[in-house]
Write a protein that holds these residues in place. Structure first.
Motif, short mmCIF file in Angstrom:
data_model
loop_
_atom_site.label_atom_id
_atom_site.label_comp_id
_atom_site.label_asym_id
_atom_site.label_seq_id
_atom_site.Cartn_x
_atom_site.Cartn_y
_atom_site.Cartn_z
N LYS A 195 0.82 -1.21 0.00
CA LYS A 195 0.00 0.00 0.00
C LYS A 195 0.86 1.27 0.00
O LYS A 195 0.36 2.34 -0.36
N GLY A 196 2.09 1.17 0.41
CA GLY A 196 2.95 2.34 0.48
C GLY A 196 4.02 2.31 -0.59
O GLY A 196 4.03 1.47 -1.48
N THR A 197 4.95 3.25 -0.48
CA THR A 197 6.06 3.33 -1.42
C THR A 197 7.28 2.62 -0.85
O THR A 197 7.34 2.30 0.34
N VAL A 198 8.25 2.39 -1.72
CA VAL A 198 9.50 1.78 -1.26
C VAL A 198 10.17 2.68 -0.23
O VAL A 198 10.68 2.20 0.79
N LEU A 199 10.17 3.99 -0.48
CA LEU A 199 10.79 4.91 0.46
C LEU A 199 10.09 4.87 1.82
O LEU A 199 10.74 4.99 2.87
N ALA A 200 8.78 4.68 1.80
CA ALA A 200 8.04 4.57 3.06
C ALA A 200 8.46 3.30 3.81
O ALA A 200 8.59 3.32 5.05
N ASP A 201 8.66 2.23 3.07
CA ASP A 201 9.15 0.99 3.71
C ASP A 201 10.51 1.22 4.35
O ASP A 201 10.76 0.79 5.48
N TRP A 202 11.40 1.87 3.62
CA TRP A 202 12.74 2.13 4.16
C TRP A 202 12.68 3.01 5.39
O TRP A 202 13.39 2.78 6.36
N ARG A 203 11.82 4.03 5.34
CA ARG A 203 11.69 4.91 6.51
C ARG A 203 11.16 4.15 7.71
O ARG A 203 11.61 4.38 8.84
N GLU A 204 10.24 3.23 7.47
CA GLU A 204 9.70 2.44 8.58
C GLU A 204 10.78 1.59 9.23
O GLU A 204 10.89 1.53 10.46
N VAL A 205 11.59 0.93 8.41
CA VAL A 205 12.63 0.06 8.95
C VAL A 205 13.74 0.89 9.60
O VAL A 205 14.18 0.58 10.72
N LEU A 206 14.16 1.95 8.93
CA LEU A 206 15.23 2.79 9.48
C LEU A 206 14.77 3.57 10.71
O LEU A 206 15.59 4.02 11.51
N GLY A 207 13.48 3.72 10.87
CA GLY A 207 12.95 4.36 12.06
C GLY A 207 12.81 3.44 13.25
O GLY A 207 12.46 3.88 14.36
N ASN A 208 13.06 2.17 13.04
CA ASN A 208 12.97 1.17 14.12
C ASN A 208 14.29 1.18 14.88
O ASN A 208 15.26 0.52 14.50
N ARG A 209 14.35 1.94 15.95
CA ARG A 209 15.61 2.13 16.66
C ARG A 209 16.14 0.84 17.28
O ARG A 209 17.35 0.63 17.33
N ALA A 210 15.23 -0.01 17.75
CA ALA A 210 15.68 -1.28 18.34
C ALA A 210 16.37 -2.14 17.29
O ALA A 210 17.41 -2.76 17.55
N PHE A 211 15.80 -2.17 16.09
CA PHE A 211 16.39 -2.96 15.00
C PHE A 211 17.76 -2.41 14.62
O PHE A 211 18.72 -3.17 14.44
N LEU A 212 17.86 -1.10 14.47
CA LEU A 212 19.14 -0.50 14.10
C LEU A 212 20.20 -0.74 15.17
O LEU A 212 21.36 -1.02 14.87
N ALA A 213 19.78 -0.66 16.44
CA ALA A 213 20.72 -0.93 17.53
C ALA A 213 21.20 -2.38 17.48
O ALA A 213 22.38 -2.67 17.69
N PHE A 214 20.30 -3.30 17.17
CA PHE A 214 20.67 -4.71 17.06
C PHE A 214 21.63 -4.92 15.89
O PHE A 214 22.63 -5.63 16.02
N ALA A 215 21.34 -4.30 14.74
CA ALA A 215 22.21 -4.44 13.58
C ALA A 215 23.61 -3.92 13.89
O ALA A 215 24.62 -4.54 13.51
N LEU A 216 23.69 -2.80 14.58
CA LEU A 216 25.00 -2.25 14.95
C LEU A 216 25.70 -3.14 15.96
O LEU A 216 26.94 -3.28 15.94
N ALA A 217 24.93 -3.75 16.86
CA ALA A 217 25.54 -4.66 17.84
C ALA A 217 26.17 -5.86 17.17
O ALA A 217 27.08 -6.48 17.73
N MET A 218 25.70 -6.19 15.96
CA MET A 218 26.24 -7.35 15.25
C MET A 218 27.57 -7.06 14.55
O MET A 218 28.12 -7.91 13.86
N VAL A 219 28.09 -5.82 14.72
CA VAL A 219 29.38 -5.51 14.11
C VAL A 219 30.45 -6.49 14.55
O VAL A 219 31.33 -6.87 13.77
N GLY A 220 30.38 -6.93 15.80
CA GLY A 220 31.36 -7.89 16.29
C GLY A 220 31.27 -9.21 15.57
O GLY A 220 32.29 -9.80 15.18
#
Length: 420
Positions: A195-220
């Motif tokens: 129902k939305g745009t690709v950019l809206a999907d990206w904004r939704e995922v990038l706005g998920n702070r818990a997910f981004l924190a988890f992805a960054l934690a996986m740097v190790g």
């Protein structure tokens, strides 16, 4: 045999994608490790040009994972997987035929884009098909991937006795067979129109702070996994004075993976939450770098075979511990990623996860490379090993902290996205 028996319990589509990953890694590793040598020794290119070719391939893949993930969500994972393998076929065939920079860059872009398409799509497809048994599915995925990463270089070194083009064409042939198999076997799944745009999907995922924190934690995890191709092989060669010692690192890991991966995942799945085992696996990956750091490899070469074997022991123990840490953490990491958001965005979450963690890991690898150079100049052989141990410890503490905040999903309870 256990892996094959377990695989038969999954749907045909998942079984094909597991075998597909075996073929993908065989095809990739029988070509890419020898590409730099071909460009310099056979085509007479400078180190700078080689760096550009390899860098373009890596950038095309790491930077475009988000495209593959979004395409998987909107067009269906099946078509994206098939397109990715077809592009990899064309890219590797071009490597066999290329003798100038323009064609080599085209081959690099195509092969990188191919990986950016099928890597998140394959993981999204498995996550959607396996449902309740995602951890076991991703454990098997790890088994087949590790086995392919061992077979590929061995096959590549044998084909190089003919010439590089034989390796490249064989790799292209493997991807061509995989493309046909996927087109014939993978079932077509109806995709719900977005129902939305690709950019809206990206904004939704990038706005998920818990997910981004988890992805960054996986740097190790990603940084330390990459040391299987950098620091550990280098340590094995330095300890023994034998170039072939680098292969022992992969043999140890593959045998351990085949024997233990499924047992470990099954045993831990019912004992405690996923975050606990992810943090434990990351901690074990950190510990893996302590034996070479504490014992030291020395600057002088070994005296005799017995001395070489003794000096190699800390490195091989470290490799085994590193593989065990990956076996503990990685299936549960892959299981958690889709739980951060809507099922309709599974591919996008995997795509952005690999972009974020890939960039972070690139920075981590740069730090490890700096530590290797600095340690060699300053008679501090322990420095890169200690640096890796700190990376692993930081990641383990990061995951533990996120778990304590209640930011991580569980298989039965997705996380509530925390948006900016």
């Amino acid at each position: 045999m256990r892996a094959w028996r377990e695989m038969r319990r999954f749907p045909l589509a998942v079984r094909l994608l597991l075998v597909n990953q075996l073929g993908v890694n065989i095809g990739f590793y029988l070509l890419i490790p020898y590409l730099a040598t071909h460009l310099t020794d056979h085509l007479g290119m400078s180190a700078a040009v080689v760096g550009i070719v390899l860098g373009v391939r890596n950038l095309s893949q790491q930077g475009l994972f988000i495209i593959g993930g979004s395409a998987s969500d909107r067009l269906g994972a099946r078509g994206v997987i098939i397109a990715g393998c077809a592009l990899r076929t064309l890219g590797f065939a071009l490597f066999a035929l290329a003798d100038n920079l323009a064609v080599l860059l085209a081959a690099s872009v195509l092969s990188g884009l191919a990986g950016a398409l099928f890597n998140p799509a394959v993981r999204a497809y498995i996550a959607q098909e396996a449902i309740e048994r995602r951890a076991e599915a991703f454990a098997l995925f790890n088994v087949f991937a590790t086995t392919g990463a061992l077979i590929g270089p061995l096959l590549g070194s044998a084909l190089l006795l003919v010439d590089f083009r034989a390796s490249a064409l064989t790799a292209a042939g493997i991807f061509a067979v995989l493309t046909v198999a996927q087109a014939l076997v993978l079932p077509v799944r109806e995709v719900e129109p977005s129902k939305g745009t690709v950019l809206a999907d990206w904004r939704e995922v990038l706005g998920n702070r818990a997910f981004l924190a988890f992805a960054l934690a996986m740097v190790g995890m990603f940084t330390l996994e990459n040391q299987l191709y950098l620091l550990l092989p280098d340590g094995a060669r330095r300890a023994t004075g034998w170039d072939g010692a680098a292969g022992l690192v992969f043999v140890v890991g593959t045998l351990a993976n085949l024997a233990l991966q499924l047992r470990i995942t099954r045993a831990l799945k019912e004992r405690g939450d996923r975050a606990r085992w992810i943090a434990t696996g990351l901690g074990l990956m950190a510990v893996a770098f302590l034996p070479p750091a504490v014992v030291g490899l020395g600057s002088d070469g070994p005296v005799g075979t017995a001395d070489a074997a003794l000096r190699a022991l800390p490195v091989l123990v470290g490799a085994l511990l590193l593989y065990l840490g990956v076996m503990i953490a990685q299936p549960f990491v892959m299981e958690l990623v889709p739980g951060f958001g809507r099922p309709e965005l599974t591919g996008t979450y995997f795509g952005i996860f690999y972009v974020v963690s890939g960039i972070a890991a690139a920075v981590g690898n740069t730090v490890v490379g700096w530590a290797m150079d600095t340690g060699e100049r300053g008679d501090a052989d322990w420095l890169p090993w200690a640096c890796c141990a700190l990376f692993g410890l930081a990641s383990a503490l990061g995951v533990a902290w996120l778990h304590r905040l209640g930011s991580l999903p569980t298989p039965s309870q997705p996380a509530v996205p925390a948006t900016a």
